[in-house]
Enzyme design. Structure first.
Site, short mmCIF file in Angstrom:
data_model
loop_
_atom_site.label_atom_id
_atom_site.label_comp_id
_atom_site.label_asym_id
_atom_site.label_seq_id
_atom_site.Cartn_x
_atom_site.Cartn_y
_atom_site.Cartn_z
N CYS A 20 0.81 -1.22 0.00
CA CYS A 20 0.00 0.00 0.00
C CYS A 20 0.84 1.27 0.00
O CYS A 20 0.30 2.37 -0.09
CB CYS A 20 -0.96 -0.02 1.20
SG CYS A 20 -2.32 -1.17 0.96
N LYS A 23 0.38 3.61 -3.04
CA LYS A 23 -0.77 4.49 -3.22
C LYS A 23 -0.36 5.91 -3.61
O LYS A 23 0.68 6.41 -3.17
CB LYS A 23 -1.58 4.57 -1.92
CG LYS A 23 -2.58 3.45 -1.73
CD LYS A 23 -3.49 3.75 -0.55
CE LYS A 23 -4.62 2.75 -0.43
NZ LYS A 23 -5.52 3.07 0.68
N THR A 51 -16.86 10.23 0.99
CA THR A 51 -16.06 10.31 2.23
C THR A 51 -14.83 9.43 2.17
O THR A 51 -14.26 9.09 3.21
CB THR A 51 -16.91 9.92 3.46
OG1 THR A 51 -17.36 8.56 3.32
CG2 THR A 51 -18.10 10.84 3.63
N ASP A 54 -14.09 2.78 2.42
CA ASP A 54 -13.31 1.61 2.01
C ASP A 54 -13.89 0.89 0.81
O ASP A 54 -13.17 0.18 0.10
CB ASP A 54 -13.19 0.64 3.19
CG ASP A 54 -12.50 1.29 4.37
OD1 ASP A 54 -11.30 1.56 4.26
OD2 ASP A 54 -13.16 1.54 5.40
N ASP A 94 -11.41 -4.63 2.92
CA ASP A 94 -12.34 -3.52 2.70
C ASP A 94 -13.80 -3.93 2.89
O ASP A 94 -14.63 -3.11 3.27
CB ASP A 94 -12.13 -2.92 1.32
CG ASP A 94 -10.87 -2.09 1.22
OD1 ASP A 94 -10.38 -1.63 2.26
OD2 ASP A 94 -10.36 -1.90 0.10
N HIS A 143 -8.76 -11.06 -14.57
CA HIS A 143 -8.19 -10.52 -15.80
C HIS A 143 -6.68 -10.52 -15.66
O HIS A 143 -6.13 -10.25 -14.58
CB HIS A 143 -8.69 -9.10 -16.04
CG HIS A 143 -8.27 -8.53 -17.37
ND1 HIS A 143 -8.65 -9.09 -18.57
CD2 HIS A 143 -7.48 -7.47 -17.68
CE1 HIS A 143 -8.13 -8.38 -19.56
NE2 HIS A 143 -7.43 -7.39 -19.05
#
Length: 352
Positions: A20, A23, A51, A54, A94, A143
């Site tokens: 992460c 990001k 907002t 997640d 999430d 994919h």
């Protein structure tokens, strides 16, 4: 848990960032989204991008709402099986962070086909499959593309009762904040990339990043739980700031109560900090206030990007014991109260 060995191919050498920590910085992301074109929002869309929550949530009927999310990134570790496990755990989180139950996943696979052996790519996918099996969901499709850097992740769908959705924006004044996992994944990954992480540190990192945030589903059943999110790439301060902005409240944290993975404070002091930590800090703007007692090392840990981090729970004071008990029963031994929500400007304040 797999044993860490030195693989013939270092996956992390193929990527400019890992986990992460890849990001886009929060400030840059905010600018991008600010310039995006608005679109009509159907009344059934219960949670969208408003907002920075997640996952998206779409009401199907009076009893069911569909949770949809996706997450993918470049290698944070060199072991392909562990990389797949971490990426899958992170993506599924999430759904738990919305209070839901995952039901299905799709795999997203982008690999440098001419540089990575087929068996290495297969081990990444097998790692993801093992976590999906633990979560009780199938990988129903996906994919694949040929890519310069290796990327793996999932699209995950889940279900939740419309009345039990836990947004990141519904914290209330007086709430206590509980963090489910310790911080420091970014620091450990920085040390790993420079071959400075010992076996114990690697084991702690893998255990933390492959532990599914299953308590999220049970937390949605507690009336005293008002807001829920997971701490990932924007660091504890970034995701706490999303709670503060969403609720229009002040979030107050105590650094002394924040749980840390073993050894990360010492490693951070030695300079093992990701570049994403500084980008995160720059992206918070003036809405994060640190006490003078907060050291540069502590600041680095508060901004440290977490891959597959813990749930951050905003709950009524009378529900704290139930929340902690739930975490502890599920094996989250370091879950702890780290602060509270109060009336005031929408910002995060950190004491020593």
């Amino acid at each position: 848990m797999t044993t860490h060995t030195d693989p013939p191919i270092r996956l992390t050498s193929f990527s400019h960032g890992g986990g992460c920590g890849c990001k886009i910085a929060p400030g840059v992301l905010a600018d991008i989204l600010k310039k995006s074109t608005g679109f009509p929002v159907p009344k059934e869309l219960m949670v969208g991008i408003e907002t920075a929550d997640d996952a998206a949530v779409y009401k199907l009927n009076d009893e069911q709402a569909l949770i949809a999310t996706t997450d993918f990134f470049m290698p944070i570790v060199d072991d392909p099986y562990d990389f797949g496990r971490i990426a899958a755990t992170n993506a599924i989180s999430d759904v738990y962070a919305m209070g839901g139950t995952p039901i299905m996943a799709l795999a997203l696979v982008a690999m440098p086909i001419n540089q990575l052996p087929v068996d290495v790519i297969g081990r990444i996918i097998q790692g993801g499959e093992s976590i999906c099996a633990e979560a009780g969901i199938p990988i129903a499709g996906g994919h694949t593309i040929d890519s310069v850097e290796p990327i793996y992740g999932l699209v995950v769908m889940g279900l939740v009762h419309p009345s039990k959705i836990k947004r990141n924006a519904d914290a209330r004044a007086g709430d206590k904040l509980v963090l489910g996992k310790p911080l420091g994944v970014g620091v450990l990954s920085a040390a790993l990339k420079k071959e400075a992480l010992d076996e114990a540190g690697y084991r702690a990192m893998i255990e933390n990043t492959t532990r599914l945030n299953k308590p999220g589903k049970a937390l949605s059943d507690l009336n005293g739980v008002h807001a829920l999110t997971d701490v990932t790439g924007f660091g504890l301060l970034g995701h706490a700031l999303e709670i503060a902005r969403g609720a229009g409240m002040s979030v107050r944290l105590r650094m002394s109560d924040v749980p840390l993975l073993p050894g990360v404070e010492q490693l951070a002091q030695q300079g093992f900090v990701t570049g994403a930590s500084a980008r995160n800090w720059a992206g918070y703007g003036q809405d994060v206030v640190l006490a003078d007692a907060i050291t540069p090392t502590q600041k680095a840990l508060l901004t440290d990007p977490q891959t597959s981090g813990g749930l951050l729970v905003s709950c009524a004071p009378e529900s704290v014991e139930d929340v902690l008990a739930l975490f502890h029963r599920e094996g989250f031994a370091q879950a702890k109260v780290i602060g509270e929500v109060a009336e005031g400007p929408a910002r995060v304040e950190v004491q020593g």
